[in-house]
Design a protein around this motif. Structure first.
Motif, PDB file in Angstrom:
ATOM      1  N   ASP A   4       0.808  -1.213   0.000  1.00 26.74           N
ATOM      2  CA  ASP A   4       0.000   0.000   0.000  1.00 26.74           C
ATOM      3  C   ASP A   4       0.847   1.272   0.000  1.00 26.74           C
ATOM      4  O   ASP A   4       0.391   2.322   0.377  1.00 26.74           O
ATOM      5  CB  ASP A   4      -0.973  -0.011   1.181  1.00 26.74           C
ATOM      6  CG  ASP A   4      -0.278  -0.013   2.530  1.00 26.74           C
ATOM      7  OD1 ASP A   4       0.952  -0.180   2.570  1.00 26.74           O
ATOM      8  OD2 ASP A   4      -0.973   0.154   3.538  1.00 26.74           O
ATOM      9  N   PRO A  28       1.497   0.592  -6.050  1.00 30.02           N
ATOM     10  CA  PRO A  28       0.460  -0.375  -5.676  1.00 30.02           C
ATOM     11  C   PRO A  28      -0.784  -0.243  -6.548  1.00 30.02           C
ATOM     12  O   PRO A  28      -1.045   0.806  -7.144  1.00 30.02           O
ATOM     13  CB  PRO A  28       0.161  -0.045  -4.219  1.00 30.02           C
ATOM     14  CG  PRO A  28       0.687   1.313  -3.989  1.00 30.02           C
ATOM     15  CD  PRO A  28       1.748   1.578  -5.020  1.00 30.02           C
ATOM     16  N   ASN A  30      -3.902   0.097  -5.899  1.00 35.50           N
ATOM     17  CA  ASN A  30      -4.951   1.049  -5.527  1.00 35.50           C
ATOM     18  C   ASN A  30      -4.532   2.508  -5.696  1.00 35.50           C
ATOM     19  O   ASN A  30      -5.236   3.407  -5.271  1.00 35.50           O
ATOM     20  CB  ASN A  30      -5.391   0.804  -4.086  1.00 35.50           C
ATOM     21  CG  ASN A  30      -4.252   0.994  -3.096  1.00 35.50           C
ATOM     22  OD1 ASN A  30      -3.089   0.880  -3.440  1.00 35.50           O
ATOM     23  ND2 ASN A  30      -4.591   1.270  -1.853  1.00 35.50           N
ATOM     24  N   VAL A 132      -1.399   6.976  -3.141  1.00 42.60           N
ATOM     25  CA  VAL A 132      -2.057   5.800  -2.580  1.00 42.60           C
ATOM     26  C   VAL A 132      -3.149   6.237  -1.636  1.00 42.60           C
ATOM     27  O   VAL A 132      -3.012   7.184  -0.902  1.00 42.60           O
ATOM     28  CB  VAL A 132      -1.021   4.929  -1.830  1.00 42.60           C
ATOM     29  CG1 VAL A 132      -1.696   3.696  -1.250  1.00 42.60           C
ATOM     30  CG2 VAL A 132       0.095   4.531  -2.760  1.00 42.60           C
TER      31      VAL A 132
END
Length: 132
Positions: A4, A28, A30, A132
């Motif tokens: 993350d 990452p 996301n 992030v």
């Protein structure tokens, strides 16, 4: 490895970077991506200094401003592409670079070209960022 956060690595199987960059930056899944247009050394009045180092300083100021408009900072930068029409004073550019990035360098590509979008432009820097 933390999934993350943005991570930067230089594999031990690779030669050390020849400049202030990282071989691999991992983003990452996301993350939200941001890509800037090439930022140039233009002042707030729309003027271009003739000196390359002055354009470099203004370019970094413009990068800071465009990132700040989206709530981003240098920590979010994952890739930098630099184009220049004349030799870069690397001592000067790296002094600006270190002030901007501290010691967490993104991936970087540098190219010398014969011309940029306007005859006054000596350097252009494109930024890829992720949050992030």
């Amino acid at each position: 490895m933390n999934n993350d956060k943005i991570t930067r690595t230089n594999p031990v199987s690779m030669p050390k970077p020849v400049g202030k960059y990282t071989h691999i930056t991992k983003i990452p899944r996301n993350a939200e991506w941001f890509v800037t247009s090439g930022q140039i050394g233009i002042d707030p009045n729309g003027q271009f200094p003739e000196n390359m180092n002055e354009q470099i300083g203004l370019t970094f100021a413009n990068i800071h401003n465009v990132l700040a408009a989206e709530g981003l900072c240098s920590d979010h930068i994952i890739k930098v592409n630099i184009w220049a029409i004349e030799p870069i004073d690397w001592n000067y550019l790296y002094s600006e670079w270190e002030r901007f990035f501290n010691d967490e360098y993104p991936a970087m590509t540098v190219a010398y070209v014969t011309a940029l979008g306007l005859p006054e432009i000596k350097i252009e820097i494109e930024i890829w960022a992720a949050k992030v």
